[in-house]
Design a protein around this motif. Structure first.
Motif, mmCIF file in Angstrom:
data_model
loop_
_atom_site.group_PDB
_atom_site.id
_atom_site.type_symbol
_atom_site.label_atom_id
_atom_site.label_comp_id
_atom_site.label_asym_id
_atom_site.label_seq_id
_atom_site.Cartn_x
_atom_site.Cartn_y
_atom_site.Cartn_z
ATOM 1 N N PRO A 135 0.841 -1.197 0.000
ATOM 2 C CA PRO A 135 0.000 0.000 0.000
ATOM 3 C C PRO A 135 0.878 1.250 0.000
ATOM 4 N N LEU A 136 0.449 2.248 -0.766
ATOM 5 C CA LEU A 136 1.215 3.483 -0.917
ATOM 6 C C LEU A 136 0.471 4.649 -0.287
ATOM 7 N N ALA A 137 1.206 5.534 0.386
ATOM 8 C CA ALA A 137 0.633 6.719 1.020
ATOM 9 C C ALA A 137 0.955 7.952 0.194
ATOM 10 N N VAL A 138 -0.032 8.830 0.049
ATOM 11 C CA VAL A 138 0.128 10.073 -0.702
ATOM 12 C C VAL A 138 0.055 11.238 0.283
ATOM 13 N N TYR A 139 1.038 12.111 0.238
ATOM 14 C CA TYR A 139 1.015 13.279 1.116
ATOM 15 C C TYR A 139 1.802 14.426 0.502
ATOM 16 N N GLY A 140 1.613 15.613 1.065
ATOM 17 C CA GLY A 140 2.329 16.787 0.618
ATOM 18 C C GLY A 140 3.281 17.270 1.687
ATOM 19 N N SER A 141 4.283 18.020 1.280
ATOM 20 C CA SER A 141 5.254 18.541 2.231
ATOM 21 C C SER A 141 5.865 19.820 1.678
ATOM 22 N N GLU A 142 6.185 20.738 2.566
ATOM 23 C CA GLU A 142 6.890 21.951 2.176
ATOM 24 C C GLU A 142 8.395 21.734 2.183
ATOM 25 N N VAL A 143 8.829 20.670 2.850
ATOM 26 C CA VAL A 143 10.248 20.324 2.914
ATOM 27 C C VAL A 143 10.409 18.896 2.412
ATOM 28 N N LEU A 144 11.354 18.677 1.539
ATOM 29 C CA LEU A 144 11.560 17.350 0.976
ATOM 30 C C LEU A 144 12.303 16.463 1.973
ATOM 31 N N PRO A 145 11.690 15.352 2.387
ATOM 32 C CA PRO A 145 12.391 14.431 3.289
ATOM 33 C C PRO A 145 13.664 13.898 2.644
ATOM 34 N N GLU A 146 14.667 13.697 3.464
ATOM 35 C CA GLU A 146 15.966 13.255 2.972
ATOM 36 C C GLU A 146 15.871 11.875 2.331
ATOM 37 N N GLY A 147 16.536 11.740 1.199
ATOM 38 C CA GLY A 147 16.674 10.436 0.569
ATOM 39 C C GLY A 147 15.582 10.044 -0.395
ATOM 40 N N ILE A 148 14.605 10.925 -0.640
ATOM 41 C CA ILE A 148 13.515 10.595 -1.564
ATOM 42 C C ILE A 148 13.862 11.111 -2.960
ATOM 43 N N PRO A 149 13.904 10.247 -3.971
ATOM 44 C CA PRO A 149 14.284 10.665 -5.318
ATOM 45 C C PRO A 149 13.093 11.217 -6.098
ATOM 46 N N PRO A 150 13.362 11.966 -7.165
ATOM 47 C CA PRO A 150 12.259 12.437 -8.015
ATOM 48 C C PRO A 150 11.605 11.285 -8.762
ATOM 49 N N MET A 151 10.354 11.476 -9.135
ATOM 50 C CA MET A 151 9.609 10.438 -9.830
ATOM 51 C C MET A 151 10.314 9.971 -11.094
ATOM 52 N N THR A 152 10.945 10.893 -11.798
ATOM 53 C CA THR A 152 11.575 10.538 -13.068
ATOM 54 C C THR A 152 12.692 9.513 -12.902
ATOM 55 N N GLY A 153 13.165 9.307 -11.658
ATOM 56 C CA GLY A 153 14.141 8.256 -11.429
ATOM 57 C C GLY A 153 13.550 6.870 -11.593
ATOM 58 N N VAL A 154 12.204 6.784 -11.566
ATOM 59 C CA VAL A 154 11.516 5.514 -11.788
ATOM 60 C C VAL A 154 10.915 5.486 -13.183
ATOM 61 N N ASN A 155 10.086 6.479 -13.486
ATOM 62 C CA ASN A 155 9.442 6.571 -14.797
ATOM 63 C C ASN A 155 8.841 7.960 -14.929
ATOM 64 N N ARG A 156 8.645 8.422 -16.140
ATOM 65 C CA ARG A 156 8.042 9.738 -16.341
ATOM 66 C C ARG A 156 6.558 9.758 -16.005
ATOM 67 N N GLU A 175 12.834 -1.840 -4.697
ATOM 68 C CA GLU A 175 14.008 -1.024 -4.978
ATOM 69 C C GLU A 175 13.798 0.432 -4.589
ATOM 70 N N VAL A 176 12.583 0.951 -4.796
ATOM 71 C CA VAL A 176 12.276 2.347 -4.473
ATOM 72 C C VAL A 176 11.077 2.363 -3.541
ATOM 73 N N SER A 177 11.196 3.069 -2.428
ATOM 74 C CA SER A 177 10.106 3.111 -1.453
ATOM 75 C C SER A 177 9.375 4.442 -1.436
ATOM 76 N N ALA A 178 9.868 5.439 -2.166
ATOM 77 C CA ALA A 178 9.202 6.745 -2.197
ATOM 78 C C ALA A 178 9.679 7.523 -3.413
ATOM 79 N N ILE A 179 8.811 8.397 -3.902
ATOM 80 C CA ILE A 179 9.156 9.312 -4.981
ATOM 81 C C ILE A 179 8.501 10.650 -4.694
ATOM 82 N N TYR A 180 8.996 11.694 -5.350
ATOM 83 C CA TYR A 180 8.351 13.001 -5.220
ATOM 84 C C TYR A 180 8.286 13.692 -6.568
ATOM 85 N N VAL A 181 7.412 14.679 -6.644
ATOM 86 C CA VAL A 181 7.329 15.552 -7.809
ATOM 87 C C VAL A 181 6.998 16.943 -7.304
#
Length: 263
Positions: A23-44, A58-64
């Motif tokens: 299961p995946l959680a969706v949330y917003g943040s004003e500060v990027l948590p350390e170690g989270i890669p951009p979505m494009t590192g997985v797929n566009r 292999e990847v547990s989180a992404i951001y955009v």
């Protein structure tokens, strides 16, 4: 389990519904948590990225964000509120126009006007923060951030059972679970997270009905986008509902299923 412990909520849902995906959680943040890669590192594409996260380790989180738009699907960036709706989408999604993408079209709607009307009906889309983050529930730290929604991938049987539990404490037989029109990322993120202004409240979104993602999802795979508050109620209802009290009905042995009768 605390009210906001979505790491535990995700774990309970995964166990109860026998999910082999995360299961995946969706949330917003004003500060990027350390170690989270951009979505494009997985797929566009959001839909592909989420499915790969849910089915792999292999990847547990992404951001955009608005600052990481290079290489992202423009439609996806619009659907999470970081750019205005691209003008060519209404043509590309429907019947095409010669001067838009060389006339390419997906024929998902009968006319550009219908696409435009659906966009207006959904309302403006507001991002949840400077960064939109999707993270496996099991990777959330402590109680986790202020989660807006969950996205669960499963077989038809698993998703049917999840929908049945959503209906367990509702008196409306029609609207608690719906299949919306739109992109896969709308089903997974936009609507359940309440990013579109006119999203119906207290509603889960099943799908995706977007056939353009059929190439990336197995034929038997479905998804359910669940608002955070609804996911909490589902977990509270587990022990008093069919999923725990009649598991043999929810998950009958495949070897003991009754024969299907044909007309």
């Amino acid at each position: 389990m605390t009210k906001t412990d979505f790491r535990e909520i995700g774990a309970r849902l995964k166990t109860a519904f026998r999910l082999t995906t995360r299961p995946l959680a969706v949330y917003g943040s004003e500060v990027l948590p350390e170690g989270i890669p951009p979505m494009t590192g997985v797929n566009r594409c959001f839909a592909v990225s989420l499915y790969r996260m849910a089915t792999g380790n292999e990847v547990s989180a992404i951001y955009v964000s608005a600052d990481t738009s290079e290489g992202c699907c423009m439609g996806g960036l619009y659907h999470v509120g970081y750019i205005p709706v691209p003008n060519d989408i209404k043509y590309f999604v429907s019947t095409g126009r010669k001067d838009v993408r060389g006339g390419a079209a997906e024929f998902l709607k009968a006319s550009p006007e219908l696409v435009e009307q659906c966009t207006l009906a959904a309302g403006p889309i507001h991002p949840p923060g400077k960064y939109l983050i999707v993270q496996a529930c099991e990777a959330l730290r402590d109680a986790g951030p202020e989660v807006r929604s969950l996205c669960c991938f499963g077989t038809g049987e698993q998703i049917r059972n999840m929908a049945a539990l959503i209906h367990f404490d509702r008196d409306d037989p029609f609207s608690p679970v719906i299949v919306p029109w739109g992109s896969s990322c709308s089903t997974f993120i936009t609507f359940p997270a309440g990013l579109a202004e006119n999203t119906p409240p207290n509603t889960a979104f099943m799908g995706p009905q977007d056939p353009t993602q059929n190439h990336s999802l197995p034929p038997e795979m479905m998804a359910l986008g669940i608002p955070a508050g609804m996911a909490e109620r589902m977990v509270k209802n587990l022990d008093v509902s069919f999923i725990t009290r009649r598991p043999q009905v929810a998950f009958p042995s495949h070897g003991k299923r009754p024969d299907r009768q044909t007309a």
